[in-house]
Design a protein around this motif. Structure first.
Motif, PDB file in Angstrom:
ATOM      1  N   VAL A  57       3.098  10.667  -6.669  1.00 41.49           N
ATOM      2  CA  VAL A  57       4.158  11.295  -7.463  1.00 41.49           C
ATOM      3  C   VAL A  57       3.764  11.367  -8.938  1.00 41.49           C
ATOM      4  O   VAL A  57       3.926  12.403  -9.591  1.00 41.49           O
ATOM      5  CB  VAL A  57       5.487  10.534  -7.284  1.00 41.49           C
ATOM      6  CG1 VAL A  57       6.536  11.039  -8.260  1.00 41.49           C
ATOM      7  CG2 VAL A  57       5.991  10.688  -5.855  1.00 41.49           C
ATOM      8  N   SER A  58       3.244  10.264  -9.488  1.00 40.32           N
ATOM      9  CA  SER A  58       2.981  10.186 -10.926  1.00 40.32           C
ATOM     10  C   SER A  58       1.693  10.890 -11.337  1.00 40.32           C
ATOM     11  O   SER A  58       1.662  11.585 -12.359  1.00 40.32           O
ATOM     12  CB  SER A  58       2.922   8.724 -11.375  1.00 40.32           C
ATOM     13  OG  SER A  58       4.133   8.067 -11.130  1.00 40.32           O
ATOM     14  N   VAL A  59       0.634  10.704 -10.556  1.00 38.55           N
ATOM     15  CA  VAL A  59      -0.675  11.226 -10.928  1.00 38.55           C
ATOM     16  C   VAL A  59      -0.916  12.616 -10.351  1.00 38.55           C
ATOM     17  O   VAL A  59      -1.306  13.548 -11.063  1.00 38.55           O
ATOM     18  CB  VAL A  59      -1.794  10.263 -10.485  1.00 38.55           C
ATOM     19  CG1 VAL A  59      -3.167  10.809 -10.868  1.00 38.55           C
ATOM     20  CG2 VAL A  59      -1.581   8.883 -11.101  1.00 38.55           C
TER      21      VAL A  59
ATOM     22  N   ILE B 265       0.833  -1.207   0.000  1.00 36.02           N
ATOM     23  CA  ILE B 265       0.000   0.000   0.000  1.00 36.02           C
ATOM     24  C   ILE B 265       0.866   1.254   0.000  1.00 36.02           C
ATOM     25  O   ILE B 265       0.580   2.235  -0.703  1.00 36.02           O
ATOM     26  CB  ILE B 265      -0.947  -0.007   1.216  1.00 36.02           C
ATOM     27  CG1 ILE B 265      -1.998  -1.099   1.056  1.00 36.02           C
ATOM     28  CG2 ILE B 265      -1.631   1.355   1.376  1.00 36.02           C
ATOM     29  CD1 ILE B 265      -2.895  -1.267   2.268  1.00 36.02           C
ATOM     30  N   GLY B 266       1.949   1.222   0.787  1.00 34.53           N
ATOM     31  CA  GLY B 266       2.849   2.370   0.822  1.00 34.53           C
ATOM     32  C   GLY B 266       3.488   2.642  -0.529  1.00 34.53           C
ATOM     33  O   GLY B 266       3.542   3.793  -0.985  1.00 34.53           O
ATOM     34  N   SER B 267       3.971   1.582  -1.192  1.00 37.79           N
ATOM     35  CA  SER B 267       4.602   1.743  -2.508  1.00 37.79           C
ATOM     36  C   SER B 267       3.605   2.274  -3.537  1.00 37.79           C
ATOM     37  O   SER B 267       3.913   3.187  -4.306  1.00 37.79           O
ATOM     38  CB  SER B 267       5.173   0.407  -2.981  1.00 37.79           C
ATOM     39  OG  SER B 267       6.137  -0.089  -2.074  1.00 37.79           O
ATOM     40  N   LEU B 268       2.411   1.700  -3.519  1.00 35.24           N
ATOM     41  CA  LEU B 268       1.391   2.108  -4.493  1.00 35.24           C
ATOM     42  C   LEU B 268       0.940   3.547  -4.261  1.00 35.24           C
ATOM     43  O   LEU B 268       0.807   4.336  -5.207  1.00 35.24           O
ATOM     44  CB  LEU B 268       0.194   1.159  -4.406  1.00 35.24           C
ATOM     45  CG  LEU B 268      -0.953   1.424  -5.392  1.00 35.24           C
ATOM     46  CD1 LEU B 268      -0.462   1.291  -6.831  1.00 35.24           C
ATOM     47  CD2 LEU B 268      -2.110   0.467  -5.125  1.00 35.24           C
ATOM     48  N   THR B 269       0.717   3.902  -3.000  1.00 32.92           N
ATOM     49  CA  THR B 269       0.291   5.269  -2.674  1.00 32.92           C
ATOM     50  C   THR B 269       1.343   6.286  -3.083  1.00 32.92           C
ATOM     51  O   THR B 269       1.040   7.329  -3.676  1.00 32.92           O
ATOM     52  CB  THR B 269       0.002   5.388  -1.164  1.00 32.92           C
ATOM     53  OG1 THR B 269      -0.990   4.430  -0.792  1.00 32.92           O
ATOM     54  CG2 THR B 269      -0.491   6.789  -0.817  1.00 32.92           C
TER      55      THR B 269
ATOM     56  N   ILE C 174       9.391   7.540 -13.827  1.00 32.95           N
ATOM     57  CA  ILE C 174       9.787   6.236 -13.304  1.00 32.95           C
ATOM     58  C   ILE C 174       8.605   5.585 -12.586  1.00 32.95           C
ATOM     59  O   ILE C 174       7.671   6.257 -12.152  1.00 32.95           O
ATOM     60  CB  ILE C 174      11.001   6.342 -12.353  1.00 32.95           C
ATOM     61  CG1 ILE C 174      10.676   7.238 -11.161  1.00 32.95           C
ATOM     62  CG2 ILE C 174      12.219   6.845 -13.097  1.00 32.95           C
ATOM     63  CD1 ILE C 174      11.735   7.245 -10.094  1.00 32.95           C
ATOM     64  N   TYR C 175       8.686   4.261 -12.447  1.00 31.69           N
ATOM     65  CA  TYR C 175       7.566   3.506 -11.884  1.00 31.69           C
ATOM     66  C   TYR C 175       8.047   2.571 -10.772  1.00 31.69           C
ATOM     67  O   TYR C 175       7.544   1.455 -10.625  1.00 31.69           O
ATOM     68  CB  TYR C 175       6.875   2.707 -12.995  1.00 31.69           C
ATOM     69  CG  TYR C 175       6.368   3.581 -14.117  1.00 31.69           C
ATOM     70  CD1 TYR C 175       5.159   4.257 -14.012  1.00 31.69           C
ATOM     71  CD2 TYR C 175       7.120   3.745 -15.281  1.00 31.69           C
ATOM     72  CE1 TYR C 175       4.700   5.068 -15.027  1.00 31.69           C
ATOM     73  CE2 TYR C 175       6.667   4.559 -16.320  1.00 31.69           C
ATOM     74  CZ  TYR C 175       5.453   5.226 -16.181  1.00 31.69           C
ATOM     75  OH  TYR C 175       5.007   6.038 -17.191  1.00 31.69           O
TER      76      TYR C 175
END
Length: 432
Positions: free
Chosen positions: A123-125, A114-118, A267-268
């Protein structure tokens, strides 16, 4: 390495990151003893406080010395993780160990995912500056700090306070008859029955709770545990592979940054961490349903999967394409989590809870000791201070070496089994 800190890659990789490894190694054993002596809760509070200091410094502090001090507090926090798992086992019934272990592992992996996805979405969106990810993490750490304050102080202790614990156990066991006692404890002790010498040693331990007695007890249990060839095999893999796993985990982001700079491209990394964590959790879940005679096929499985890990790391550094790196990293983490779950089960299946904590602690300590040597020689500026690409090539060679160790062990076991079979056949043929 961004504008917030303005540190160079050499400073981050070769001067700052190694301090976490050194701190973790130095603090692990003292924290392990302090956790048992203080009965878990104070060390849980210390861990939460260490995380707060770590992320507060990450937000405000500047310069290499400050970041090295930050890594020390982060090392203290990770070394204190032993208190979290030890506390859980101290407040639940032994029949619930498997359940709470699964819950704790799932919650930890879920929180990481959840932390990585959030972070990636923000950052990206939403185009949130990375600085505010630190703010969110600090707020989360402050919230987590409150939780241990309300936890009850356990009455049990694995190594210290034996006199008090034995008195409490005797009082609590008085109403139970012998058959009830046998039914309660037979499952946990069935895999490793105590010898008369062990019973005598246990009675002696209860007469004292000093540090010297605890160290003697640890040494006796250490020798008893590692006399098992099965446990020794899985423990060797645990220590060797965890060493390499932590190195790849620590410096993977630096490799990706070198291949595709975050200052020039989208980056992703967060998505990759999320996928690798969830896939690793799925692999850990699936392995509980696999019916394999690991006593027969264990060494061969360790060889094959270690080769997969070595190839994954090799592809990261040789192809130098970010998508190949991402895919290889996901395969790397999933394979490791699959094997570490098997290793955890194989070790725990042969141990009582007290020895379980000792063996896992020793395995982690050896892994950190090997990681420290690898860091000093390969990464640290006092050693070779290599660039990130030669580092990962060495890590690929390291895992290849691990694979060869278990290939040789499998061949030795195969030859030994065939000789035993031939001797048995010759014995039958010579019989009248």
């Amino acid at each position: 390495m961004g504008p917030d800190k303005n540190l160079t890659e050499t400073e981050v990789v070769n001067e700052i990151y190694p301090f976490w490894t050194y701190s973790y190694l130095i603090l692990l054993f003292p924290v392990f003893l302090a956790t048992d002596y203080l009965r878990y809760k104070p060390v849980l509070i210390l861990q939460a406080a260490s995380f707060i200091v770590t992320y507060a410094m990450l937000m405000k502090a500047q310069g290499v010395p400050a970041m090295q001090l930050l890594e020390f507090f982060f090392g203290l926090a990770t070394a204190s993780e032993v208190a979290y798992y030890s506390y859980i086992y101290s407040v639940v019934d032994p029949s619930q160990y498997q359940t709470v272990t699964g819950i704790c592992r799932s919650v930890t992996l879920l929180g990481s995912a959840i932390g990585s996805l959030t972070g990636q979405i923000l950052v990206s969106v939403a185009h949130v500056p990375v600085f505010y990810l630190c703010v969110i993490t600090l707020a989360s750490s402050c919230t987590a700090f409150v939780a241990p304050l309300f936890l009850p102080l356990p009455s049990k202790s694995l190594f210290f306070h034996q006199r008090e614990d034995s008195a409490q156990d005797e009082a609590s066991l008085e109403p139970m008859n012998s058959s009830q006692l046998h039914g309660t404890f037979v499952d946990s002790e069935a895999k490793m029955q105590p010898s008369p010498n062990e019973i005598t040693a246990t009675m002696d331990r209860k007469s004292s709770s000093g540090l010297l007695d605890v160290l003697k007890m640890l040494w006796t249990d250490f020798l008893q545990c590692y006399s098992s060839s099965t446990l020794l095999t899985w423990s060797v893999w645990w220590a060797l592979s965890t060493c390499g796993y932590l190195q790849v985990l620590n410096y993977g982001q630096s490799l990706w940054e070198k291949i595709l700079s975050s200052s020039d491209h989208q980056i992703y990394n967060g998505y990759v961490e999320t996928i690798s964590t969830l896939l690793g959790a799925f692999a850990a879940f699936v392995v509980s349903f696999i019916k394999v005679s690991w006593a027969v096929w264990g060494e061969l499985a360790l060889f094959i999967f270690s080769v997969v890990i070595a190839v994954s790391v090799y592809l990261m550094v040789t192809i130098r394409n970010i998508w190949v790196c991402y895919a290889s990293y996901v395969l790397f983490r999933a394979t490791y989590m699959l094997l570490i779950t098997i290793a955890t089960y194989q070790i725990a299946a042969n141990l009582t809870m007290k020895r379980y904590a000792l063996v896992f602690g020793v395995n982690t300590f050896i892994a950190l000791l090997l990681q420290t040597l690898l860091t000093v020689i390969v990464v640290d500026s006092v050693g070779l201070g290599l660039d990130i690409f030669p580092q990962f090539l060495i890590y690929a060679c390291y895992f290849t070496g691990v694979a060869m160790v278990f290939f040789i062990a499998w061949l030795y076991k195969l030859v030994k089994r065939r000789r035993s079979r031939e001797q048995a056949d010759s014995g039958r043929n010579s019989a009248p």
